[in-house]
Design a protein around this motif. Structure first.
Motif, short mmCIF file in Angstrom:
data_model
loop_
_atom_site.label_atom_id
_atom_site.label_comp_id
_atom_site.label_asym_id
_atom_site.label_seq_id
_atom_site.Cartn_x
_atom_site.Cartn_y
_atom_site.Cartn_z
N MET A 51 0.81 -1.22 0.00
CA MET A 51 0.00 0.00 0.00
C MET A 51 0.85 1.27 0.00
N MET A 52 2.16 1.14 -0.02
CA MET A 52 3.04 2.31 0.04
C MET A 52 2.85 3.24 -1.16
N GLY A 53 2.63 2.70 -2.33
CA GLY A 53 2.42 3.54 -3.52
C GLY A 53 1.22 4.46 -3.35
N VAL A 56 2.06 7.17 -0.79
CA VAL A 56 2.88 8.25 -1.34
C VAL A 56 2.00 9.24 -2.09
N VAL A 57 1.07 8.75 -2.88
CA VAL A 57 0.18 9.63 -3.64
C VAL A 57 -0.69 10.46 -2.69
N ILE A 58 -1.19 9.85 -1.63
CA ILE A 58 -2.01 10.57 -0.66
C ILE A 58 -1.18 11.63 0.06
N CYS A 59 0.06 11.30 0.43
CA CYS A 59 0.94 12.27 1.09
C CYS A 59 1.23 13.46 0.19
N LEU A 109 2.96 4.19 -13.42
CA LEU A 109 1.67 4.63 -12.90
C LEU A 109 1.82 5.44 -11.61
N THR A 110 2.81 5.11 -10.80
CA THR A 110 3.01 5.85 -9.57
C THR A 110 3.43 7.29 -9.87
#
Length: 138
Positions: A51-53, A56-59, A109-110
């Protein structure tokens, strides 16, 4: 011809480009802080590694929104454009740091998610809310 003077008051405000860069740097610092917190949760097992990807997007989204609020608080107009530019600068900072740290980093995509999150966070963070009334002294 008559010599006309400007009726506007001289201000000591920073140029808009400097405000955008400062807001992007503030967003970058907030991003680093949020990512450190996210990595601590991941290391303690509270957040799964896969779930780290998304984290990162949420952060990046949250930090872009906060940085945009910081950037546009002195702007008189064109707040959405300033927020968009701040999000773009944040993405460029994140991308440059990522490329510097990992030379073999791929565009995927990230990266697209980070770009969209930074731009949307900048736009939504700069969205003008209610206008403040000026207090009238009596």
């Amino acid at each position: 011809m008559q010599n006309q003077r400007s009726t506007s008051k001289p201000t000591r405000e920073r140029p808009i480009a400097v405000n955008i860069a400062v807001g992007a740097l503030v967003s970058m610092l907030i991003t680093v802080l949020l990512l450190m917190i996210l990595s601590a949760f991941t290391s303690f097992g509270k957040v799964p590694e896969n779930m780290m990807g998304y984290g990162v997007v949420i952060c990046v989204f949250l930090s872009s929104a906060l940085g945009a609020r910081f950037t546009v608080r002195r702007a008189a107009d064109k707040k959405l454009l300033i927020g968009f530019c701040q999000g773009l600068f944040l993405f460029l900072f994140v991308f440059a740091v990522g490329r510097a740290a990992f030379a073999d980093a791929k565009l995927g995509l990230t990266t697209l998610g980070i770009m969209i999150a930074a731009l949307l966070g900048g736009i939504l963070g700069s969205y003008p809310g209610k206008k403040r009334r000026k207090k009238v002294r009596r």
